[in-house]
Every structure is written in C-alpha cells, then in structure tokens.
Design a protein around this motif. Sequence first.
Motif, PDB file in Angstrom:
ATOM      1  N   ASP A   1      45.531 -34.114 -86.338  1.00  0.00           N
ATOM      2  CA  ASP A   1      44.394 -35.007 -86.522  1.00  0.00           C
ATOM      3  C   ASP A   1      44.802 -36.424 -86.144  1.00  0.00           C
ATOM      4  O   ASP A   1      45.902 -36.881 -86.456  1.00  0.00           O
ATOM      5  CB  ASP A   1      43.911 -34.992 -87.977  1.00  0.00           C
ATOM      6  CG  ASP A   1      43.121 -33.737 -88.303  1.00  0.00           C
ATOM      7  OD1 ASP A   1      42.545 -33.150 -87.373  1.00  0.00           O
ATOM      8  OD2 ASP A   1      43.105 -33.341 -89.486  1.00  0.00           O
ATOM      9  N   VAL A   2      43.891 -37.120 -85.480  1.00  0.00           N
ATOM     10  CA  VAL A   2      44.106 -38.524 -85.147  1.00  0.00           C
ATOM     11  C   VAL A   2      43.486 -39.373 -86.248  1.00  0.00           C
ATOM     12  O   VAL A   2      42.300 -39.240 -86.550  1.00  0.00           O
ATOM     13  CB  VAL A   2      43.479 -38.876 -83.789  1.00  0.00           C
ATOM     14  CG1 VAL A   2      43.621 -40.369 -83.508  1.00  0.00           C
ATOM     15  CG2 VAL A   2      44.133 -38.066 -82.676  1.00  0.00           C
ATOM     16  N   SER A   3      44.283 -40.201 -86.872  1.00  0.00           N
ATOM     17  CA  SER A   3      43.791 -41.039 -87.958  1.00  0.00           C
ATOM     18  C   SER A   3      44.041 -42.503 -87.643  1.00  0.00           C
ATOM     19  O   SER A   3      45.049 -42.861 -87.012  1.00  0.00           O
ATOM     20  CB  SER A   3      44.464 -40.667 -89.284  1.00  0.00           C
ATOM     21  OG  SER A   3      45.864 -40.836 -89.197  1.00  0.00           O
ATOM     22  N   LEU A   4      43.118 -43.343 -88.087  1.00  0.00           N
ATOM     23  CA  LEU A   4      43.234 -44.790 -87.910  1.00  0.00           C
ATOM     24  C   LEU A   4      43.259 -45.435 -89.288  1.00  0.00           C
ATOM     25  O   LEU A   4      42.341 -45.239 -90.092  1.00  0.00           O
ATOM     26  CB  LEU A   4      42.062 -45.331 -87.087  1.00  0.00           C
ATOM     27  CG  LEU A   4      42.119 -46.832 -86.765  1.00  0.00           C
ATOM     28  CD1 LEU A   4      43.227 -47.100 -85.744  1.00  0.00           C
ATOM     29  CD2 LEU A   4      40.776 -47.317 -86.214  1.00  0.00           C
ATOM     30  N   THR A   5      44.307 -46.189 -89.547  1.00  0.00           N
ATOM     31  CA  THR A   5      44.444 -46.879 -90.825  1.00  0.00           C
ATOM     32  C   THR A   5      44.203 -48.368 -90.623  1.00  0.00           C
ATOM     33  O   THR A   5      44.898 -49.019 -89.842  1.00  0.00           O
ATOM     34  CB  THR A   5      45.847 -46.664 -91.422  1.00  0.00           C
ATOM     35  OG1 THR A   5      46.074 -45.261 -91.603  1.00  0.00           O
ATOM     36  CG2 THR A   5      45.976 -47.370 -92.763  1.00  0.00           C
ATOM     37  N   VAL A   6      43.194 -48.882 -91.329  1.00  0.00           N
ATOM     38  CA  VAL A   6      42.833 -50.295 -91.266  1.00  0.00           C
ATOM     39  C   VAL A   6      42.605 -50.793 -92.689  1.00  0.00           C
ATOM     40  O   VAL A   6      41.806 -50.207 -93.435  1.00  0.00           O
ATOM     41  CB  VAL A   6      41.555 -50.517 -90.426  1.00  0.00           C
ATOM     42  CG1 VAL A   6      41.186 -51.996 -90.400  1.00  0.00           C
ATOM     43  CG2 VAL A   6      41.743 -50.005 -89.007  1.00  0.00           C
ATOM     44  N   GLY A   7      43.306 -51.836 -93.079  1.00  0.00           N
ATOM     45  CA  GLY A   7      43.118 -52.405 -94.398  1.00  0.00           C
ATOM     46  C   GLY A   7      43.383 -51.439 -95.528  1.00  0.00           C
ATOM     47  O   GLY A   7      42.713 -51.478 -96.567  1.00  0.00           O
ATOM     48  N   GLY A   8      44.332 -50.536 -95.332  1.00  0.00           N
ATOM     49  CA  GLY A   8      44.681 -49.579 -96.373  1.00  0.00           C
ATOM     50  C   GLY A   8      43.815 -48.337 -96.396  1.00  0.00           C
ATOM     51  O   GLY A   8      44.127 -47.376 -97.095  1.00  0.00           O
ATOM     52  N   ALA A   9      42.719 -48.320 -95.652  1.00  0.00           N
ATOM     53  CA  ALA A   9      41.831 -47.151 -95.595  1.00  0.00           C
ATOM     54  C   ALA A   9      42.120 -46.356 -94.321  1.00  0.00           C
ATOM     55  O   ALA A   9      42.295 -46.933 -93.244  1.00  0.00           O
ATOM     56  CB  ALA A   9      40.372 -47.585 -95.624  1.00  0.00           C
ATOM     57  N   THR A  10      42.176 -45.038 -94.451  1.00  0.00           N
ATOM     58  CA  THR A  10      42.459 -44.162 -93.319  1.00  0.00           C
ATOM     59  C   THR A  10      41.261 -43.291 -93.014  1.00  0.00           C
ATOM     60  O   THR A  10      40.682 -42.682 -93.912  1.00  0.00           O
ATOM     61  CB  THR A  10      43.684 -43.273 -93.606  1.00  0.00           C
ATOM     62  OG1 THR A  10      44.826 -44.107 -93.864  1.00  0.00           O
ATOM     63  CG2 THR A  10      43.982 -42.367 -92.421  1.00  0.00           C
ATOM     64  N   VAL A  11      40.893 -43.264 -91.740  1.00  0.00           N
ATOM     65  CA  VAL A  11      39.735 -42.485 -91.306  1.00  0.00           C
ATOM     66  C   VAL A  11      40.176 -41.500 -90.232  1.00  0.00           C
ATOM     67  O   VAL A  11      40.934 -41.843 -89.316  1.00  0.00           O
ATOM     68  CB  VAL A  11      38.625 -43.397 -90.737  1.00  0.00           C
ATOM     69  CG1 VAL A  11      37.417 -42.574 -90.329  1.00  0.00           C
ATOM     70  CG2 VAL A  11      38.233 -44.457 -91.749  1.00  0.00           C
ATOM     71  N   SER A  12      39.732 -40.245 -90.335  1.00  0.00           N
ATOM     72  CA  SER A  12      39.983 -39.237 -89.312  1.00  0.00           C
ATOM     73  C   SER A  12      38.665 -38.552 -88.986  1.00  0.00           C
ATOM     74  O   SER A  12      37.613 -38.940 -89.480  1.00  0.00           O
ATOM     75  CB  SER A  12      41.032 -38.228 -89.799  1.00  0.00           C
ATOM     76  OG  SER A  12      40.606 -37.596 -90.992  1.00  0.00           O
ATOM     77  N   GLY A  13      38.719 -37.514 -88.144  1.00  0.00           N
ATOM     78  CA  GLY A  13      37.494 -36.822 -87.767  1.00  0.00           C
ATOM     79  C   GLY A  13      36.838 -37.413 -86.541  1.00  0.00           C
ATOM     80  O   GLY A  13      35.619 -37.341 -86.377  1.00  0.00           O
ATOM     81  N   TRP A  14      37.635 -38.007 -85.673  1.00  0.00           N
ATOM     82  CA  TRP A  14      37.091 -38.627 -84.460  1.00  0.00           C
ATOM     83  C   TRP A  14      36.636 -37.551 -83.473  1.00  0.00           C
ATOM     84  O   TRP A  14      37.319 -36.552 -83.251  1.00  0.00           O
ATOM     85  CB  TRP A  14      38.154 -39.518 -83.834  1.00  0.00           C
ATOM     86  CG  TRP A  14      38.663 -40.558 -84.782  1.00  0.00           C
ATOM     87  CD1 TRP A  14      39.805 -40.496 -85.535  1.00  0.00           C
ATOM     88  CD2 TRP A  14      38.022 -41.780 -85.124  1.00  0.00           C
ATOM     89  NE1 TRP A  14      39.916 -41.617 -86.315  1.00  0.00           N
ATOM     90  CE2 TRP A  14      38.845 -42.432 -86.085  1.00  0.00           C
ATOM     91  CE3 TRP A  14      36.839 -42.412 -84.719  1.00  0.00           C
ATOM     92  CZ2 TRP A  14      38.527 -43.671 -86.640  1.00  0.00           C
ATOM     93  CZ3 TRP A  14      36.528 -43.643 -85.261  1.00  0.00           C
ATOM     94  CH2 TRP A  14      37.351 -44.265 -86.206  1.00  0.00           C
TER      95      TRP A  14
END
Length: 353
Positions: free
Chosen positions: A3-16
Amino acid sequence: MDDVSLTVGGATVSGWTSVRVTRGMERIPADFDIAMTERFPGATDVLVNEGDPCVLSIGGDTVITGYVDRVGDQFDAHNHALSISGRGKCEDLIDCAAQYQGYQFEKMTAAQIATALAKPFGINVKAAEGGLVVPQYIFNVGDTAWCVIDTVCKFSQLLCYEDADGDLVIGPIGTLEAEGGFALGVNCERAGYLRDISQRFSEYRVFGVGSAALQDAGVQPYIEQTYLDDTMPRFRPKAFIAETNDAGAQVSKQHALWECNRRIGRGNIVTVTTSSWRDSAGQLYAPNTLAALSLPQLKLIDGQKFVIGEVTYRRAMNGTACDLVLMPPQAFMPEPINNLPMAQDAAAALGKR
C-alpha cells in the motif's frame, strides 16, 4: 500488498486509486503524483495543504521524504477526487539560490561544501570522509545550490543524488545488486533495448593549443591525444581543444575518454517493466543498483549487469507495475572538470594564504 501511504502532520492516508512515484540517479529530487476519490473511507477527511512536509511510503519502506507542492480538489454531482503532487526535500537545492557568506569556498571538500549549502534548507549530506580538497571555488549571485554542489562533486568524480530520507548522497556508482535480476517470463513482463550510435564517434581527439603564458613565445609543444572507439563501423572524428593552464591537457584527455565511454553507455539503454516493486529478496528497486539481465531475446549477454538509473512505481485501475531504465555503469560516470583555472603554482600559493 504494498500500500502507498502519505503521512502529513502525523496523519497517514492510504487507499490511493492512482500512484506514480519516480526516483533516479539523475532525477533530483524524487517526485510523486497520487490521487484518490470519495469512494474510499476518510477521503473527505484528508487535510493536506501545499507546502506541508510529507513522507511517502510503500509498505513499510519510506520512498520519498519531502514536501507537498500541489493539491487539487475536483467535485461533480457524483464524485469527489483529490490529487496531490510533491517532491523530495532536495527540491530546495534545485529551485533556490545558494546561500554562503562571501560567495566563495576555500580548501574544502565537495562534502563540506554541500553540507554548508544544504544546511539552511534542513537537508543532511551523506558522504564518506575525505575526498579531493577544492583550493577555491567562487559562485555567482543567483547560482542554485545544486549547480555548485554538482560542479564540486565532479571535481572529485563523485555522484550526488537524493535518497529516500530526502538527504543528499555523495559517493561513487553503487555496488549493491538487485536480487534475482531481470528475466523475461520470470519477473519481467516487458523489456526493450535501444542501441543508438547517432551520438557516438570513432575517434575522440584532444588538441593542446596553449598561449604559453609566463613563458617565452614558441616553447610550448603541440600536443595531440587520440582515443578510439573500435566498435564504430565508420570514420567519425570528434575533436576537443584542451583547457588552459598546466592541468588543462590532462583533464581534457580524461574528458575525451569520458565522452567516449559515456556515449557508449548512453547508446545502450534497457527498459524493463515488472509487476512487482521489489526484487526477489523483498527490497524495493532503487536507483544506483546493479541488476543482472537475462534477456537473450534482446541480444544481450546473459548475466550482463546494468545500473538502474531510474525507477517509477505506478498503480492505477488497470494494475500495478514498476518501470525501470538501465544502462551500463559508464553511462553514469561524472564528467571530469578542471578545478585549477590557473597555473598550479599560483593555485598552490593561493591555498597557502
């Protein structure tokens, strides 16, 4: 699954839904484009602003450490789409003017100069100790930090590129090898081999034509040096005039040999597409890594090792793939540069001030 995840400001988002991440030995900084839609839980809660520091990861491995450059939101009656683009931390070295008091460096190595220029941007430099000491280097107002770093690294015949941590790496061509290499029908879906002689020559000739500065007129001998590329099928000469000063002829000879080898390397480009982002040992494919090629269909020598120059990880609705560009090691050798723009005795005297 990676999974590709992006972490910004302590929050991580995946599901791109769409991913494109590219790293390369000559592509500084690394960059990415990712997108998602509201169909994925939490898409509407993603709060990302341009300029935010970010870390992009594949599985548990960091791939890019840098900043968000662009954020795009699109709405219609049925969908909400979010797209984010960013680059590695070294983008500031490329975009921004170099900052250093006095605009000159004296008796410093390439690593020391790079460290001084990268420090204002919060970028670390990873380099081995030692290296050629540059007697003096003066840069112009408006020169980018990367322009200066790239030049002084060439003095020491070292590569410089960005790693996954966003740091600047200074060193030679790598010796690590991707496990398993590439073989058609095993881990290689598609491969291509471009053989090009349009920019290659049969002879590389260096002519020493000096002005005999500080000498009696007429005492400087006429010098010619020739390097041959025996693989060229016809006569195609290329000539260079040696640089000035007492080190110019030596550096120009090295430059002619570099031109010959680099053009051979750049005339043999292999492209590979594989469905996996990792080699057989589970490591992500990375630039400056050797890979053995078992592609007899392309008339390559079995087991011949090329260097991975660029890697693109991509994922879309039609699947996941990794695109790689490989060339012989000599394609990436740094260009020789004359670091003594004056007579050596004058440069030595300057260094003793």
